[in-house]
Design a protein around this motif. Structure first.
Motif, PDB file in Angstrom:
ATOM      1  N   GLY B  95       0.013  61.644  71.975  1.00  0.00           N
ATOM      2  CA  GLY B  95      -1.365  61.729  71.500  1.00  0.00           C
ATOM      3  C   GLY B  95      -1.839  63.173  71.386  1.00  0.00           C
ATOM      4  O   GLY B  95      -2.376  63.598  70.376  1.00  0.00           O
ATOM      5  N   HIS B  99      -5.939  62.831  70.677  1.00  0.00           N
ATOM      6  CA  HIS B  99      -5.842  61.369  70.863  1.00  0.00           C
ATOM      7  C   HIS B  99      -5.674  60.997  72.319  1.00  0.00           C
ATOM      8  O   HIS B  99      -5.175  59.926  72.644  1.00  0.00           O
ATOM      9  N   SER B 101      -6.125  59.611  75.911  1.00  0.00           N
ATOM     10  CA  SER B 101      -6.790  58.382  76.326  1.00  0.00           C
ATOM     11  C   SER B 101      -6.167  57.870  77.606  1.00  0.00           C
ATOM     12  O   SER B 101      -5.068  58.290  77.980  1.00  0.00           O
ATOM     13  N   LEU B 108     -11.315  55.140  76.369  1.00  0.00           N
ATOM     14  CA  LEU B 108     -10.696  54.425  75.252  1.00  0.00           C
ATOM     15  C   LEU B 108     -10.161  55.351  74.161  1.00  0.00           C
ATOM     16  O   LEU B 108      -9.610  54.890  73.174  1.00  0.00           O
ATOM     17  N   GLY B 109     -10.362  56.646  74.360  1.00  0.00           N
ATOM     18  CA  GLY B 109      -9.692  57.531  73.437  1.00  0.00           C
ATOM     19  C   GLY B 109     -10.562  58.602  72.809  1.00  0.00           C
ATOM     20  O   GLY B 109     -11.699  58.371  72.422  1.00  0.00           O
ATOM     21  N   ALA B 110      -9.946  59.789  72.721  1.00  0.00           N
ATOM     22  CA  ALA B 110     -10.465  60.807  71.829  1.00  0.00           C
ATOM     23  C   ALA B 110     -10.111  60.313  70.430  1.00  0.00           C
ATOM     24  O   ALA B 110      -9.308  59.403  70.279  1.00  0.00           O
ATOM     25  N   ASP B 111     -10.692  60.881  69.403  1.00  0.00           N
ATOM     26  CA  ASP B 111     -10.468  60.350  68.069  1.00  0.00           C
ATOM     27  C   ASP B 111     -10.599  61.454  67.042  1.00  0.00           C
ATOM     28  O   ASP B 111     -11.543  62.223  67.068  1.00  0.00           O
ATOM     29  N   MET B 113     -11.095  61.055  63.892  1.00  0.00           N
ATOM     30  CA  MET B 113     -11.946  60.679  62.770  1.00  0.00           C
ATOM     31  C   MET B 113     -13.406  60.688  63.231  1.00  0.00           C
ATOM     32  O   MET B 113     -13.773  59.948  64.157  1.00  0.00           O
TER      33      MET B 113
END
Lengths: 330, 324
Positions: B95, B99, B101, B108-111, B113
């Motif tokens: 990740g 990303h 997480s 629940l996560g970096a993202d 987008m």
């Protein structure tokens, strides 16, 4: 006792069975509760399972697709209904960048069991934004499974397997097949993803057809049989994972392959299959691989235009004949 | 709040700051690949908000996610290993910074987008609603995401269903080079809450206690089943959008103004002036965290890099893709 069941009803039954069996399963989408879905697939489920498991949403596809990702991340099993498969373009990011990639980005530390049910395809005069066949678009994305049933029995068996699958599944239903009826037993088993169905055996040519084209391919095969040409018709049922064993085995036997899908041909899934067979089975081929698909235009409205745009039985018959004519080895 | 609670807030902020200072250095010498987005300057929001969450609560993050993860209980050694794309990282090195997480700590996560975490947080809260549990999800997002269509879709739906989610906008005044003055007609993101029939709260994002208090109220409200709150924390990031961005689109006087409002020395002064802690205790925490980060780097660099063949794994639960 066997009963006559439509594809809509068969799908409805699979949803009902999955929801009764596993309380983590819930449905979410537009007009699926009170109305029972635009094509009646979720009819009766709201009354049976309540508003927390059959969730009517505002018109906000990207939101509820993303919400499915969030709920799946927390261990639930969402079954998303996209009213028309064309509307999935609203949620491209959530499907392509989130659902499809999350397991990978998180190093395998997450499950993404989402089923995305989408009525697709033409022949109902719904024009350019309600008739497309977008399976090829998603077939391109690693992380997604692509399912496309062509009959009531396959629809219910494949939907059950899609719901128990631990990966995001793009489940392409065909509008023109919802009313198709088949005599079915009440008891049935899930159909494993990645298993093709040989609809008809034959030694002269292999026809791989998907969704609504399976029926047309069967009709074409009957017409060809009258002329002494025996076609083997294979419905892959899942476009990814693909049952290459069955398809390759058939091509090995016939040496000829025609692929029939309702997608416009440019960049289609049929092109992927064609390339794969050409790359891996070149020596088995007696003739160039051919494809019959829709034209490379948006889906037209008028019946005579849409009929012209879509692959028809006679196009399949012609396709087979020209393959046979072009065969370099008889 | 007892003394330890006050000190813990300081400890978390310093942990984020020193982790990111280290990330800058490790990025520069090439130990961290790819793109790194730092949140230095925004620690008060991250630490203050997560301080009121239980282990069983959830957060979603952004591309600027190290602080959120640390504040939610992420261990700096496994995080550093992840940034360095090593096997012992939280995502087994697949990740990285963007990303990161950890489901087990409720992150629940970096993202990568912008705005994409908003429906995911909405879905996490929907899971609580479906199951009838009392856990809450805090959705971190930025001023940039507040102009995405998903902002509208998610606030509308979460408000409609009274979902247990808190939408926490870290307004750091810039979406890369575009200041909020050039991206919004209204001055405050929080004012948009009115359109959804939910409370909109503005808070000084550089005041850790103020953020804690605002989040505490919003989380309690969500836990009671009364639905979402939109909190806007006004803050500022010290570095540019990504490491390597000189950020010369921001006026120097503005940068200086916010550096003067740095949440960490500000809170340290508060702790000493209000008699909660003495300077020695503050310095001890600084030292303790510096040692922790040094160990995190050691841990990361000692962790095994991935084998190329692992490229083909983790795409599906049951399929290993073809390799070369």
């Amino acid at each position: 006792m066997a009963k006559r069941v439509s594809t809509s009803k068969a799908l409805n039954n699979a949803l009902d069975r999955a929801m009764a069996f596993d309380e983590r399963v819930f449905c979410i989408g537009e007009d699926i509760g009170i109305m029972g879905g635009t094509f009646g697939v979720t009819a009766g489920l709201l009354d049976k399972y309540g508003e927390k498991r059959v969730i009517d949403t505002p018109i906000s596809e990207a939101m509820f697709m993303g919400a499915a990702v969030g709920a799946a991340a927390r261990g639930l099993v969402p079954v998303v209904e996209i009213m028309f498969s064309d509307f999935v373009t609203y949620c491209f990011d959530q499907v392509v960048n989130q659902a499809a990639k999350m397991r990978y980005m998180y190093g395998g530390n997450i499950e993404m069991p989402i089923v995305i049910r989408m009525p697709g395809g033409g022949s109902v005069q719904s024009a350019a934004q309600h008739s497309q066949s977008l399976e090829g678009l998603f077939g391109h994305i690693p992380g997604l499974k692509i399912v496309m049933p062509s009959s009531p029995s396959d629809a219910r068996g494949l939907l059950l397997s899609s719901i128990t699958d631990r990966n995001p599944v793009m489940f392409f239903e065909t509008k023109s097949l919802y009313a198709k009826v088949e005599k079915l037993e009440e008891e049935y088993d899930p159909i494993p993803l990645g298993t093709a169905s040989v609809k008809r055996e034959g030694g002269d040519v292999t026809i791989v057809a998907t969704g609504p084209c399976v029926l047309k391919a069967m009709n074409a095969a009957s017409a060809l049989a009258e002329e002494g040409i025996e076609a083997e018709v294979i419905d892959p049922r899942t476009l990814y994972p693909l049952d290459t064993k069955t398809i390759f085995g058939s091509v090995e036997k016939t040496g000829r392959l025609l692929i029939v899908t309702e997608e416009c041909k440019r960049g289609a899934w049929s092109a992927e299959l064609s390339a794969e067979v050409a790359e891996k089975q070149f020596v088995a081929l007696k003739a160039p691989i051919a494809r019959v698909g829709a034209l490379n235009t948006p889906v037209p409205l008028a019946k005579q235009l849409e009929d012209y745009y879509l692959p028809q039985t006679e196009n399949i018959v012609d396709g087979v004949k020209s393959i046979l004519k072009e065969s370099v080895i008889k | 709040m007892d003394k330890e609670d006050y000190l813990e807030l300081y400890r978390v902020m310093v942990r984020i700051r020193k982790f990111e200072q280290q990330a800058t250095d490790s990025f520069e010498i090439g130990d961290i690949p790819g793109m790194v987005h730092l949140s230095m300057g925004q620690e008060a929001t991250e630490a203050g908000a997560c301080s009121v969450l239980k282990k069983t609560d959830y957060i979603t993050s952004t591309h600027r996610g190290h602080g959120h993860m640390i504040a939610k209980g992420g261990k700096t050694d496994r995080m550093m290993a992840e940034l360095c794309a090593r096997r012992d990282g939280y995502c087994r090195g697949k990740g990285g910074s963007m990303h990161i997480s950890s489901i087990e700590i409720g992150m629940l996560g970096a993202d990568g987008m912008v705005g994409a975490g908003m429906p995911i947080a909405t879905g996490a809260a929907l899971a609580s609603w479906i199951r009838g549990t009392d856990d809450v999800t805090v959705c971190f997002f930025g001023d940039g995401a507040s102009n995405e269509g998903l902002f509208h879709e998610c606030l509308n739906f979460a408000a409609l269903k009274s979902l247990p989610v808190v939408f926490l906008c870290e307004n750091n005044l810039y979406a890369i080079s575009t200041s909020t003055k050039r991206s919004m007609k209204v001055q405050d993101v929080a004012s948009r809450a009115a359109g959804y029939g939910i409370p909109g709260v503005i808070v000084d994002g550089n005041d850790v206690l103020a953020v804690r208090e605002a989040t505490s109220e919003a989380v309690a409200r969500a836990r009671r089943g009364e639905g979402p709150t939109l909190i806007e924390a006004k803050t500022y990031k010290h570095h540019g959008h990504f490491e390597g961005d000189p950020a010369d689109y921001r006026p120097q006087e503005e940068v200086q103004l916010w550096l003067d409002k740095d949440p960490i020395p500000r809170y340290a002064r508060y702790l000493v002036e209000s008699g909660i802690a003495v300077e020695g205790e503050i310095a001890a925490i600084d030292g303790e965290i510096a040692a922790e980060i040094a160990k995190a780097v050691e841990f990361a660099l000692a962790s095994e890099p991935l084998d190329s063949r692992e490229t083909c794994m983790d795409v599906y639960s049951d399929i290993v893709e073809e390799g070369r």
